[in-house]
Design a protein around this motif. Structure first.
Motif, PDB file in Angstrom:
ATOM      1  N   GLY A 119       0.816  -1.203   0.000  1.00 43.79           N
ATOM      2  CA  GLY A 119       0.000   0.000   0.000  1.00 43.79           C
ATOM      3  C   GLY A 119       0.854   1.258   0.000  1.00 43.79           C
ATOM      4  N   GLY A 120       0.301   2.343  -0.524  1.00 44.97           N
ATOM      5  CA  GLY A 120       1.019   3.620  -0.536  1.00 44.97           C
ATOM      6  C   GLY A 120       1.928   3.730  -1.746  1.00 44.97           C
ATOM      7  N   GLU A 121       1.803   4.844  -2.467  1.00 46.93           N
ATOM      8  CA  GLU A 121       2.542   4.982  -3.726  1.00 46.93           C
ATOM      9  C   GLU A 121       4.052   4.951  -3.522  1.00 46.93           C
ATOM     10  OE1 GLU A 121       1.505   4.857  -6.895  1.00 46.93           O
ATOM     11  OE2 GLU A 121      -0.437   4.360  -6.021  1.00 46.93           O
ATOM     12  N   LYS A 122       4.524   5.605  -2.448  1.00 49.13           N
ATOM     13  CA  LYS A 122       5.978   5.660  -2.229  1.00 49.13           C
ATOM     14  C   LYS A 122       6.545   4.284  -1.930  1.00 49.13           C
ATOM     15  CE  LYS A 122       6.609  10.432  -0.814  1.00 49.13           C
ATOM     16  NZ  LYS A 122       6.651  11.335   0.340  1.00 49.13           N
ATOM     17  N   LYS A 123       5.866   3.579  -1.008  1.00 50.13           N
ATOM     18  CA  LYS A 123       6.323   2.236  -0.646  1.00 50.13           C
ATOM     19  C   LYS A 123       6.273   1.322  -1.859  1.00 50.13           C
ATOM     20  CE  LYS A 123       4.889   1.468   4.059  1.00 50.13           C
ATOM     21  NZ  LYS A 123       3.910   0.709   4.816  1.00 50.13           N
ATOM     22  N   LYS A 124       5.189   1.458  -2.632  1.00 51.13           N
ATOM     23  CA  LYS A 124       5.010   0.614  -3.810  1.00 51.13           C
ATOM     24  C   LYS A 124       6.131   0.868  -4.820  1.00 51.13           C
ATOM     25  CE  LYS A 124       0.739   0.396  -5.415  1.00 51.13           C
ATOM     26  NZ  LYS A 124      -0.402   0.837  -6.211  1.00 51.13           N
ATOM     27  N   LEU A 125       6.420   2.147  -5.053  1.00 53.64           N
ATOM     28  CA  LEU A 125       7.470   2.506  -6.005  1.00 53.64           C
ATOM     29  C   LEU A 125       8.817   1.951  -5.552  1.00 53.64           C
ATOM     30  CD1 LEU A 125       8.130   4.101  -8.584  1.00 53.64           C
ATOM     31  CD2 LEU A 125       8.646   6.064  -7.138  1.00 53.64           C
ATOM     32  N   ALA A 126       9.075   2.086  -4.219  1.00 50.94           N
ATOM     33  CA  ALA A 126      10.350   1.589  -3.685  1.00 50.94           C
ATOM     34  C   ALA A 126      10.457   0.076  -3.876  1.00 50.94           C
ATOM     35  CB  ALA A 126      10.463   1.950  -2.207  1.00 50.94           C
ATOM     36  N   ALA A 127       9.363  -0.634  -3.588  1.00 54.19           N
ATOM     37  CA  ALA A 127       9.367  -2.096  -3.725  1.00 54.19           C
ATOM     38  C   ALA A 127       9.548  -2.500  -5.186  1.00 54.19           C
ATOM     39  CB  ALA A 127       8.068  -2.671  -3.171  1.00 54.19           C
ATOM     40  N   LEU A 128       8.889  -1.771  -6.091  1.00 57.42           N
ATOM     41  CA  LEU A 128       9.007  -2.096  -7.520  1.00 57.42           C
ATOM     42  C   LEU A 128      10.426  -1.863  -8.016  1.00 57.42           C
ATOM     43  CD1 LEU A 128       5.644  -0.657  -8.927  1.00 57.42           C
ATOM     44  CD2 LEU A 128       6.331  -3.063  -8.831  1.00 57.42           C
ATOM     45  N   LEU A 129      11.044  -0.747  -7.558  1.00 56.67           N
ATOM     46  CA  LEU A 129      12.427  -0.458  -7.953  1.00 56.67           C
ATOM     47  C   LEU A 129      13.371  -1.535  -7.437  1.00 56.67           C
ATOM     48  CD1 LEU A 129      12.985   3.395  -7.570  1.00 56.67           C
ATOM     49  CD2 LEU A 129      13.124   2.009  -9.642  1.00 56.67           C
ATOM     50  N   LEU A 130      13.181  -1.887  -6.157  1.00 58.59           N
ATOM     51  CA  LEU A 130      14.029  -2.919  -5.553  1.00 58.59           C
ATOM     52  C   LEU A 130      13.903  -4.232  -6.320  1.00 58.59           C
ATOM     53  CD1 LEU A 130      15.895  -3.582  -3.123  1.00 58.59           C
ATOM     54  CD2 LEU A 130      13.869  -4.403  -1.938  1.00 58.59           C
ATOM     55  N   SER A 131      12.661  -4.578  -6.677  1.00 58.54           N
ATOM     56  CA  SER A 131      12.420  -5.807  -7.426  1.00 58.54           C
ATOM     57  C   SER A 131      13.115  -5.751  -8.790  1.00 58.54           C
ATOM     58  CB  SER A 131      10.918  -6.014  -7.591  1.00 58.54           C
ATOM     59  OG  SER A 131      10.666  -6.918  -8.642  1.00 58.54           O
ATOM     60  N   LYS A 132      12.989  -4.620  -9.481  1.00 59.76           N
ATOM     61  CA  LYS A 132      13.611  -4.487 -10.810  1.00 59.76           C
ATOM     62  C   LYS A 132      15.126  -4.626 -10.718  1.00 59.76           C
ATOM     63  CE  LYS A 132      10.388  -2.500 -13.861  1.00 59.76           C
ATOM     64  NZ  LYS A 132       9.229  -1.688 -13.540  1.00 59.76           N
ATOM     65  N   PHE A 133      15.741  -3.914  -9.750  1.00 56.27           N
ATOM     66  CA  PHE A 133      17.199  -3.953  -9.619  1.00 56.27           C
ATOM     67  C   PHE A 133      17.664  -5.357  -9.263  1.00 56.27           C
ATOM     68  CE2 PHE A 133      17.297   0.836  -8.385  1.00 56.27           C
ATOM     69  CZ  PHE A 133      17.091   1.150  -9.711  1.00 56.27           C
ATOM     70  N   THR A 134      16.934  -6.011  -8.334  1.00 58.02           N
ATOM     71  CA  THR A 134      17.327  -7.356  -7.909  1.00 58.02           C
ATOM     72  C   THR A 134      17.230  -8.340  -9.077  1.00 58.02           C
ATOM     73  OG1 THR A 134      16.381  -6.807  -5.761  1.00 58.02           O
ATOM     74  CG2 THR A 134      16.990  -9.102  -6.132  1.00 58.02           C
ATOM     75  N   HIS A 135      16.129  -8.241  -9.838  1.00 54.66           N
ATOM     76  CA  HIS A 135      15.971  -9.150 -10.976  1.00 54.66           C
ATOM     77  C   HIS A 135      17.089  -8.932 -11.998  1.00 54.66           C
ATOM     78  CE1 HIS A 135      11.891 -10.085  -9.505  1.00 54.66           C
ATOM     79  NE2 HIS A 135      12.034 -11.179 -10.213  1.00 54.66           N
ATOM     80  N   ALA A 136      17.437  -7.659 -12.241  1.00 54.79           N
ATOM     81  CA  ALA A 136      18.516  -7.374 -13.195  1.00 54.79           C
ATOM     82  C   ALA A 136      19.825  -7.971 -12.691  1.00 54.79           C
ATOM     83  CB  ALA A 136      18.646  -5.867 -13.390  1.00 54.79           C
ATOM     84  N   LEU A 137      20.086  -7.798 -11.395  1.00 56.48           N
ATOM     85  CA  LEU A 137      21.327  -8.318 -10.811  1.00 56.48           C
ATOM     86  C   LEU A 137      21.403  -9.833 -10.949  1.00 56.48           C
ATOM     87  CD1 LEU A 137      23.884  -7.829  -9.011  1.00 56.48           C
ATOM     88  CD2 LEU A 137      22.408  -8.245  -7.050  1.00 56.48           C
ATOM     89  N   VAL A 138      20.319 -10.512 -10.593  1.00 57.51           N
ATOM     90  CA  VAL A 138      20.319 -11.978 -10.646  1.00 57.51           C
ATOM     91  C   VAL A 138      20.483 -12.461 -12.090  1.00 57.51           C
ATOM     92  CG1 VAL A 138      18.948 -14.064 -10.182  1.00 57.51           C
ATOM     93  CG2 VAL A 138      18.943 -12.185  -8.548  1.00 57.51           C
ATOM     94  N   ALA A 139      19.790 -11.801 -13.035  1.00 55.98           N
ATOM     95  CA  ALA A 139      19.882 -12.209 -14.438  1.00 55.98           C
ATOM     96  C   ALA A 139      21.299 -12.026 -14.962  1.00 55.98           C
ATOM     97  CB  ALA A 139      18.885 -11.414 -15.278  1.00 55.98           C
ATOM     98  N   VAL A 140      21.883 -10.859 -14.705  1.00 57.64           N
ATOM     99  CA  VAL A 140      23.238 -10.582 -15.204  1.00 57.64           C
ATOM    100  C   VAL A 140      24.239 -11.548 -14.573  1.00 57.64           C
ATOM    101  CG1 VAL A 140      25.106  -8.881 -15.199  1.00 57.64           C
ATOM    102  CG2 VAL A 140      22.800  -8.179 -15.792  1.00 57.64           C
TER     103      VAL A 140
END
Lengths: 130, 118
Positions: free
Chosen positions: A96-117
């Motif tokens: 819930g909450g746009e800020k928390k959601k954005l932070a979680a989405l960014l963290l997820s994107k960065f983590t997925h990129a890291l694991v893939a690379v």
């Protein structure tokens, strides 16, 4: 509502909100990656079963075989992409909450990129014999 | 708890399980990559990793992950059939639901039996 100074039209503001977002593309990409993962996942499970108990040398030789390297890179890219899309939906549903959601989405994107690379790098390093 | 106010149905439980296994498999992708990195790093690093993987907790995690993968795969195919417009009526949805549960368990058992027989 819009202030008189706002020069954007109501349509322009509506774009990027609600159903005008990129839901269809997300839906389609999730399905396409799912279809691609059916043979890739079956191949991977079959290979792991066949190679279970094999040691370091056998595992390295397996990864280094050209066909296996290509399939592993394909698996990693497709798996992490499919995972990114899925986790995004879970975050959007439960955080819930746009800020928390954005932070979680960014963290997820960065983590997925890291694991893939990292995964692609490991396969290439073994395959190219560095 | 929830069970007092909400009657669980197979369809909703399987839908939730699809999400839970999906998130679990996202974590499992990290395991796959760590395995590859250990393999790329050399025999010593690989040995450290293999030690944990063959320990009882490693085997339990692998068992859970293999079932999660096969369940998500089977139920994913069920979802793709729905996307194509097949099997939407209640009776078929329940039948395919039971089929997915049985198939995922059987496939997991077969995979582990074959792996252990090697």
């Amino acid at each position: 509502m819009s202030s008189p100074k706002d020069l954007r039209s109501p349509l322009s503001r509506a774009r990027g909100l609600g159903s005008a977002k990129e839901g269809v593309r997300h839906f389609w990409a999730q399905r396409v990656s799912a279809v691609a993962l059916i043979p890739l996942a079956l191949w991977f499970v079959f290979s792991v079963v066949q190679g279970s108990g094999a040691g370091y040398g056998a595992a390295r030789n397996w990864v280094a075989a050209p066909a296996v390297s290509v399939l592993l890179v394909l698996l990693i890219v497709t798996l992490l992409y499919h995972s990114l899309l899925g986790v995004q939906v879970v975050i959007e549903d439960y955080v819930g909450g746009e800020k928390k959601k954005l932070a979680a989405l960014l963290l997820s994107k960065f983590t997925h990129a890291l694991v893939a690379v990292a995964g692609i790098f490991a396969v290439l390093r073994i395959a190219l014999g560095a | 708890m929830l069970g007092r106010y909400y009657r669980f149905q197979l369809t909703s439980v399987l839908s939730f399980a699809h999400r839970v296994t999906g998130v679990g498999l996202s974590l499992g992708s990290v395991l796959l990559v760590v395995w590859l990195l250990a393999l790329a790093s050399g025999p010593w690093a690989y040995e450290q990793f293999a030690k944990h993987l063959s320990a009882w907790y490693g085997q339990c995690l692998l068992l859970g992950w293999s079932w999660a993968l096969l369940y998500h795969l089977c139920n994913g195919i069920r979802h793709l059939a729905w996307d194509l417009g097949y099997g939407f009526d209640l009776k078929t949805a329940y039948r395919s639901g039971y089929a997915v549960v049985v198939a995922s368990l059987v496939l997991t058992a077969v995979a582990w039996a074959l792996a252990c027989l090697r």
